[in-house]
Motif scaffolding. Structure first.
Motif, PDB file in Angstrom:
ATOM      1  N   LEU A   1       0.841  -1.201   0.000  1.00 54.12           N
ATOM      2  CA  LEU A   1       0.000   0.000   0.000  1.00 54.12           C
ATOM      3  C   LEU A   1       0.875   1.249   0.000  1.00 54.12           C
ATOM      4  N   PRO A   2       1.525   1.553  -1.133  1.00 55.90           N
ATOM      5  CA  PRO A   2       2.446   2.688  -1.159  1.00 55.90           C
ATOM      6  C   PRO A   2       1.771   4.030  -0.885  1.00 55.90           C
ATOM      7  N   GLU A   3       0.451   4.102  -1.078  1.00 53.18           N
ATOM      8  CA  GLU A   3      -0.235   5.352  -0.766  1.00 53.18           C
ATOM      9  C   GLU A   3      -0.362   5.575   0.737  1.00 53.18           C
ATOM     10  N   VAL A   4      -0.237   4.511   1.514  1.00 48.09           N
ATOM     11  CA  VAL A   4      -0.291   4.607   2.975  1.00 48.09           C
ATOM     12  C   VAL A   4       1.126   4.647   3.561  1.00 48.09           C
ATOM     13  N   THR A   5       1.983   3.777   3.072  1.00 45.07           N
ATOM     14  CA  THR A   5       3.366   3.721   3.534  1.00 45.07           C
ATOM     15  C   THR A   5       4.277   3.883   2.330  1.00 45.07           C
ATOM     16  N   PRO A   6       4.852   5.057   2.149  1.00 40.94           N
ATOM     17  CA  PRO A   6       5.708   5.308   0.985  1.00 40.94           C
ATOM     18  C   PRO A   6       6.912   4.361   0.945  1.00 40.94           C
TER      19      PRO A   6
END
Length: 111
Positions: free
Chosen positions: A24-29
């Motif tokens: 989930l890169p939008e939550v955890t870069p």
């Protein structure tokens, strides 16, 4: 009485949780994921094939529909996580194990 079976052993949970977060890169870069992986000794390379194998195993688990496929996918996760932690990608650290750095808060004295 049903006993709940945990998907992965306790020792593997930190790296599996980080792999879940990486999905989930939008939550955890990705930069945050890289910093977390750098806390392991030796650090885990987020571009390594072992890391990619763990991420793929989690994807297979998510796609599994029946209990037999879920069990097989769970075993893939465990094997991939064990491989990632037990076999460093840096040849200079062969034979060592990746362990997250302990960050335990100091105990407070109560009077």
């Amino acid at each position: 009485m049903n006993s709940r079976v945990s998907p992965v052993p306790v020792i593997l949970r930190p790296v599996v949780l980080i792999a879940r977060m990486a999905a989930l890169p939008e939550v955890t870069p990705p930069a945050d994921i890289a910093r977390m992986l750098a806390m392991f000794t030796p650090p885990i390379d987020p571009t390594s094939p072992e890391w990619a194998a763990l991420r793929a195993a989690l994807d297979h688990y998510d796609d599994a529909q029946d209990p037999v496929r879920l069990d097989a996918a769970r075993q893939q996760i465990i094997i991939a996580a064990e491989t990632l932690l037990a076999y460093p990608t840096d040849p200079g650290t062969a034979g060592s194990c990746r362990i997250p750095t302990q960050r335990t808060p100091p105990t407070e004295r109560r009077v």
